[in-house]
Design a protein around this motif. Structure first.
Motif, PDB file in Angstrom:
ATOM      1  N   ARG A   1       0.840  -1.203   0.000  1.00 22.90           N
ATOM      2  CA  ARG A   1       0.000   0.000   0.000  1.00 22.90           C
ATOM      3  C   ARG A   1       0.877   1.257   0.000  1.00 22.90           C
ATOM      4  O   ARG A   1       0.579   2.233  -0.695  1.00 22.90           O
ATOM      5  CB  ARG A   1      -0.918   0.008   1.235  1.00 22.90           C
ATOM      6  N   SER A   2       1.953   1.214   0.760  1.00 21.47           N
ATOM      7  CA  SER A   2       2.865   2.356   0.812  1.00 21.47           C
ATOM      8  C   SER A   2       3.535   2.588  -0.539  1.00 21.47           C
ATOM      9  O   SER A   2       3.665   3.733  -1.000  1.00 21.47           O
ATOM     10  CB  SER A   2       3.914   2.128   1.898  1.00 21.47           C
ATOM     11  N   LEU A   3       3.934   1.503  -1.201  1.00 24.77           N
ATOM     12  CA  LEU A   3       4.618   1.620  -2.496  1.00 24.77           C
ATOM     13  C   LEU A   3       3.659   2.122  -3.582  1.00 24.77           C
ATOM     14  O   LEU A   3       4.028   2.961  -4.409  1.00 24.77           O
ATOM     15  CB  LEU A   3       5.214   0.270  -2.891  1.00 24.77           C
ATOM     16  N   VAL A   4       2.436   1.599  -3.585  1.00 25.74           N
ATOM     17  CA  VAL A   4       1.439   2.092  -4.553  1.00 25.74           C
ATOM     18  C   VAL A   4       1.144   3.563  -4.277  1.00 25.74           C
ATOM     19  O   VAL A   4       0.942   4.362  -5.203  1.00 25.74           O
ATOM     20  CB  VAL A   4       0.147   1.243  -4.488  1.00 25.74           C
ATOM     21  N   GLY A   5       1.160   3.939  -3.007  1.00 27.94           N
ATOM     22  CA  GLY A   5       0.910   5.332  -2.635  1.00 27.94           C
ATOM     23  C   GLY A   5       1.949   6.301  -3.144  1.00 27.94           C
ATOM     24  O   GLY A   5       1.723   7.523  -3.147  1.00 27.94           O
ATOM     25  N   LEU A   6       3.103   5.795  -3.585  1.00 26.26           N
ATOM     26  CA  LEU A   6       4.144   6.650  -4.150  1.00 26.26           C
ATOM     27  C   LEU A   6       3.888   6.989  -5.619  1.00 26.26           C
ATOM     28  O   LEU A   6       4.545   7.879  -6.168  1.00 26.26           O
ATOM     29  CB  LEU A   6       5.516   5.969  -4.028  1.00 26.26           C
ATOM     30  N   LEU A   7       2.971   6.284  -6.251  1.00 29.68           N
ATOM     31  CA  LEU A   7       2.692   6.545  -7.666  1.00 29.68           C
ATOM     32  C   LEU A   7       2.062   7.926  -7.831  1.00 29.68           C
ATOM     33  O   LEU A   7       1.275   8.360  -6.991  1.00 29.68           O
ATOM     34  CB  LEU A   7       1.748   5.481  -8.229  1.00 29.68           C
ATOM     35  N   PRO A   8       2.404   8.638  -8.896  1.00 31.49           N
ATOM     36  CA  PRO A   8       1.812   9.966  -9.117  1.00 31.49           C
ATOM     37  C   PRO A   8       0.287   9.940  -9.086  1.00 31.49           C
ATOM     38  O   PRO A   8      -0.349  10.878  -8.617  1.00 31.49           O
ATOM     39  CB  PRO A   8       2.338  10.352 -10.505  1.00 31.49           C
ATOM     40  N   GLU A   9      -0.296   8.876  -9.552  1.00 30.35           N
ATOM     41  CA  GLU A   9      -1.749   8.772  -9.598  1.00 30.35           C
ATOM     42  C   GLU A   9      -2.350   8.757  -8.193  1.00 30.35           C
ATOM     43  O   GLU A   9      -3.465   9.248  -7.974  1.00 30.35           O
ATOM     44  CB  GLU A   9      -2.155   7.501 -10.346  1.00 30.35           C
ATOM     45  N   ALA A  10      -1.617   8.200  -7.232  1.00 28.95           N
ATOM     46  CA  ALA A  10      -2.126   8.157  -5.859  1.00 28.95           C
ATOM     47  C   ALA A  10      -2.250   9.562  -5.282  1.00 28.95           C
ATOM     48  O   ALA A  10      -3.213   9.887  -4.582  1.00 28.95           O
ATOM     49  CB  ALA A  10      -1.217   7.301  -4.983  1.00 28.95           C
ATOM     50  N   GLU A  11      -1.288  10.406  -5.588  1.00 28.73           N
ATOM     51  CA  GLU A  11      -1.340  11.781  -5.108  1.00 28.73           C
ATOM     52  C   GLU A  11      -2.494  12.530  -5.762  1.00 28.73           C
ATOM     53  O   GLU A  11      -3.215  13.296  -5.099  1.00 28.73           O
ATOM     54  CB  GLU A  11      -0.011  12.484  -5.417  1.00 28.73           C
ATOM     55  N   ALA A  12      -2.689  12.299  -7.057  1.00 31.38           N
ATOM     56  CA  ALA A  12      -3.792  12.963  -7.758  1.00 31.38           C
ATOM     57  C   ALA A  12      -5.137  12.515  -7.208  1.00 31.38           C
ATOM     58  O   ALA A  12      -6.086  13.299  -7.143  1.00 31.38           O
ATOM     59  CB  ALA A  12      -3.703  12.660  -9.256  1.00 31.38           C
ATOM     60  N   ALA A  13      -5.220  11.243  -6.787  1.00 28.78           N
ATOM     61  CA  ALA A  13      -6.481  10.722  -6.270  1.00 28.78           C
ATOM     62  C   ALA A  13      -6.911  11.432  -4.993  1.00 28.78           C
ATOM     63  O   ALA A  13      -8.107  11.564  -4.718  1.00 28.78           O
ATOM     64  CB  ALA A  13      -6.362   9.221  -6.021  1.00 28.78           C
ATOM     65  N   LYS A  14      -5.935  11.921  -4.217  1.00 29.63           N
ATOM     66  CA  LYS A  14      -6.261  12.611  -2.966  1.00 29.63           C
ATOM     67  C   LYS A  14      -7.019  13.904  -3.224  1.00 29.63           C
ATOM     68  O   LYS A  14      -7.786  14.373  -2.385  1.00 29.63           O
ATOM     69  CB  LYS A  14      -4.978  12.926  -2.191  1.00 29.63           C
ATOM     70  N   HIS A  15      -6.792  14.498  -4.373  1.00 32.60           N
ATOM     71  CA  HIS A  15      -7.373  15.800  -4.677  1.00 32.60           C
ATOM     72  C   HIS A  15      -8.483  15.725  -5.730  1.00 32.60           C
ATOM     73  O   HIS A  15      -8.960  16.758  -6.185  1.00 32.60           O
ATOM     74  CB  HIS A  15      -6.276  16.753  -5.163  1.00 32.60           C
ATOM     75  N   ALA A  16      -8.842  14.501  -6.107  1.00 34.94           N
ATOM     76  CA  ALA A  16      -9.868  14.341  -7.147  1.00 34.94           C
ATOM     77  C   ALA A  16     -11.231  14.776  -6.618  1.00 34.94           C
ATOM     78  O   ALA A  16     -11.575  14.529  -5.467  1.00 34.94           O
ATOM     79  CB  ALA A  16      -9.923  12.887  -7.603  1.00 34.94           C
ATOM     80  N   LYS A  17     -11.976  15.435  -7.470  1.00 35.61           N
ATOM     81  CA  LYS A  17     -13.326  15.860  -7.097  1.00 35.61           C
ATOM     82  C   LYS A  17     -14.281  14.679  -7.140  1.00 35.61           C
ATOM     83  O   LYS A  17     -14.150  13.785  -7.970  1.00 35.61           O
ATOM     84  CB  LYS A  17     -13.820  16.952  -8.057  1.00 35.61           C
ATOM     85  N   LYS A  18     -15.230  14.679  -6.234  1.00 32.44           N
ATOM     86  CA  LYS A  18     -16.250  13.651  -6.229  1.00 32.44           C
ATOM     87  C   LYS A  18     -17.148  13.846  -7.440  1.00 32.44           C
ATOM     88  O   LYS A  18     -17.620  14.947  -7.695  1.00 32.44           O
ATOM     89  CB  LYS A  18     -17.083  13.731  -4.946  1.00 32.44           C
ATOM     90  N   PRO A  19     -17.376  12.766  -8.227  1.00 35.41           N
ATOM     91  CA  PRO A  19     -18.193  12.936  -9.437  1.00 35.41           C
ATOM     92  C   PRO A  19     -19.626  13.310  -9.099  1.00 35.41           C
ATOM     93  O   PRO A  19     -20.154  12.982  -8.037  1.00 35.41           O
ATOM     94  CB  PRO A  19     -18.129  11.543 -10.091  1.00 35.41           C
ATOM     95  N   GLU A  20     -20.244  14.034 -10.031  1.00 33.81           N
ATOM     96  CA  GLU A  20     -21.646  14.404  -9.857  1.00 33.81           C
ATOM     97  C   GLU A  20     -22.522  13.147  -9.862  1.00 33.81           C
ATOM     98  O   GLU A  20     -22.222  12.169 -10.537  1.00 33.81           O
ATOM     99  CB  GLU A  20     -22.084  15.338 -10.984  1.00 33.81           C
ATOM    100  N   SER A  21     -23.597  13.205  -9.094  1.00 34.75           N
ATOM    101  CA  SER A  21     -24.493  12.053  -9.045  1.00 34.75           C
ATOM    102  C   SER A  21     -25.495  12.118 -10.186  1.00 34.75           C
ATOM    103  O   SER A  21     -25.955  13.190 -10.578  1.00 34.75           O
ATOM    104  CB  SER A  21     -25.223  12.013  -7.698  1.00 34.75           C
ATOM    105  N   HIS A  22     -25.806  10.953 -10.737  1.00 38.70           N
ATOM    106  CA  HIS A  22     -26.797  10.835 -11.798  1.00 38.70           C
ATOM    107  C   HIS A  22     -27.699   9.661 -11.443  1.00 38.70           C
ATOM    108  O   HIS A  22     -27.340   8.818 -10.624  1.00 38.70           O
ATOM    109  CB  HIS A  22     -26.122  10.593 -13.150  1.00 38.70           C
TER     110      HIS A  22
END
Length: 541
Positions: free
Chosen positions: A250-271
């Motif tokens: 989990r720590s190693l995957v957390g180093l991926l650039p995508e993991a950092e972007a996921a922390k700031h991702a907006k919650k999608p609109e509900s449909h």
């Protein structure tokens, strides 16, 4: 897994029975096998996955039915002794592949290899980091001739490891038990290798070493975690136990650039769809004979008021439309099960592909590729129309055009079998041979070259004529028994579990869960594709 509403009818009962059977498959080798893992100080495979995933993260499993009833001479092999699926780790969607050591010590059967290769392909096409939780005794030797040599067999896994690494897709391998013989190449071809104390990694175990070269050596000295961490230098992280190892991943995957972007991702609109998801149970019958308007089926799956139907008044036995699911734009090609009337052709039967429908769908697929829209195929198809009028309309030419368009389509494709999937209709609506990124099926689906009644009558006629040509003539009773035997055999083969066991579909899903599954899968298939070029990926030094 959630269950259909309490009201019972044959379709709901079939769905509930399939869900209960899947719960049993998830038990793997059962309590005895799980207790054995705990006595060794190890977690069993599903415990490992549960600890690895983000809290509350769903896990989309593929290949759960692999090997179902395929190897009766060797006993029960639930899920082919392995688990594969997609879930979030540190906010990053990952393909997770785990050997289930509670089933035949995690040994590889023919379908185990095919299941892992399919999971690797999904991971590659969706650009997903791949995590391998390794705990396997290697190839199941009594069946080595069906596992070892071919292009979709054991060795292909290691070839894929190399290609995936070269494409820049992260691969993490954790050795959490046995990793022997050819299987030892898998972790060493990954980018990062973890190994727990008490595990073994070697090309040949102590017994085989003694038999081959006469050397007597203990397992730990031959291929234990300490040896590989301190002497061979093969493993990158030496972990004391499973929990420590999983936390490190989990720590190693957390180093991926995508993991950092996921922390700031907006919650999608509900449909929301226009109809409740379980409304599909009021449309579909267990035997598949009940006609329904596919637009009503789609109303329980797509976002409300998002359907823009393409050529609605032409080629009516296929519905082609643009729509949104969870806010994401898609193209849809779906079988229409209502009988329809056209000005040019007159009455057309539902579930059958006619020349005008094939022409329309081919043009629609070209347009989706032009604009980059993912395509969803909803199959409930009996095949292409036959007969004089169909042949004169150019059905072969139009069918070939549709098959050509599907074959060369480069946008993401997801296929859902919601009823029958027969003959060339399976091909034209993106069956397994046409590389859908995912192919799903409902529990009552049927999958074959033609329907059971037609096929059994045809096979019976051939066998009956062969008998009559022999020395012994068959009595009417014997012929009727032969007909019944042929029909039973064919019906068994059309059962979706038969196809799922052989990897023809990735998952059998509950009808009311289709929308949720598609929202998740569309997120995976819409990820940037890896750019392959000639170079080598990460190699051990």
């Amino acid at each position: 897994m959630s269950r259909p509403a309490a009201r019972t009818d044959p379709l709901r009962e079939r769905c509930a029975a399939i869900a209960a059977e899947e719960d049993f498959l998830r038990e793997g080798g059962g309590k005895a096998g799980q207790d054995r893992q705990h006595k060794l100080g190890r977690l069993f495979a599903r415990e490992r996955i549960a600890q690895l995933l983000d809290k509350g993260a769903p896990f989309f499993e593929v290949g759960l039915w692999a090997a179902y009833k395929m190897y009766p001479q060797w006993g029960n092999i639930p899920a082919a002794g392995s688990i594969a699926g997609i879930g979030n780790v540190a906010g990053v969607p990952c393909m997770i592949i785990a050997n289930d050591a509670t089933v035949k010590a995690g040994a590889f059967f023919p379908q185990t290899a095919k299941k892992l290769i399919r999971a690797q392909r999904i991971g590659f096409e969706c650009n997903l980091p791949i995590i391998y939780l390794v705990d396997s005794a290697g190839v199941f030797l009594p069946m080595q001739d069906e596992i070892f040599p071919d292009e979709d067999d054991f060795g292909r896994i290691f070839r894929n490891n190399s290609v995936i690494s070269a494409a820049g897709i992260p691969q993490f391998a954790a050795i959490m038990g046995n990793c022997v013989a050819g299987g030892a190449y898998l972790p060493v071809l990954c980018d990062k290798i973890l190994m727990t104390q008490g595990s073994g990694l070697y090309l040949a175990g102590p017994s085989l070493v003694k038999a081959a070269i006469g050397q007597v050596i203990e397992a730990e000295e031959l291929g234990g975690a300490t040896m590989h961490a301190e002497i061979s230098g093969t493993v990158d992280f030496h972990e004391k136990d499973d929990s420590s190892c999983l936390e490190r991943i989990r720590s190693l995957v957390g180093l991926l650039p995508e993991a950092e972007a996921a922390k700031h991702a907006k919650k999608p609109e509900s449909h929301a769809p226009a109809k409740k998801p379980d409304a599909v149970y009021d449309l579909i019958s267990l035997d598949g004979h009940k006609p329904y308007d596919t637009r009503d089926l789609l109303a329980s799956i797509i976002d409300a008021d998002s359907l823009d139907e393409y050529k609605a008044d032409y080629g009516k036995t296929l519905v082609t439309s643009y729509a949104r699911i969870g806010g994401r734009a898609v193209g849809i090609v779906a079988s229409q099960r209502l009988q329809v009337r056209t000005k040019k052709e007159g009455i057309q039967m539902g579930g059958v592909i006619y020349a005008d429908s094939a022409d329309k769908a081919a043009r629609f697929i070209m347009d989706c590729n032009q604009t980059g829209l993912p395509i969803l195929f909803f199959q409930d198809v009996t095949g292409f129309m036959v007969g004089r009028d169909a042949e004169q309309s150019g059905i072969i030419r139009s069918g070939a055009k549709l098959v050509n368009a599907v074959s060369n389509s480069t946008v993401p494709k997801i296929t859902i079998v919601v009823g029958g999937s027969f003959g060339a209709g399976n091909y034209a609506l993106c069956g397994k041979a046409y590389d859908p990124n995912f192919i799903l099926a409902w529990p009552h689906s049927r999958y074959a070259v033609m329907g059971a009644a037609q096929a059994s009558d045809t096979v019976f006629s051939v066998l009956a004529r062969a008998r009559e040509r022999g020395d012994k003539k068959s009595t009417p009773e014997e012929l009727e028994e032969l007909r019944a035997t042929v029909k039973r055999s064919y019906e068994e083969q059309t059962d979706i579990r038969y196809g799922a066991a052989r990897g023809w579909v990735d998952a059998v899903i509950q009808p009311h869960e289709t929308r949720d599954a598609l929202i998740r899968l569309l997120g995976y298939v819409s990820r940037p594709t890896p750019k392959a070029r000639f170079h080598m990926g990460v190699v051990q030094v």
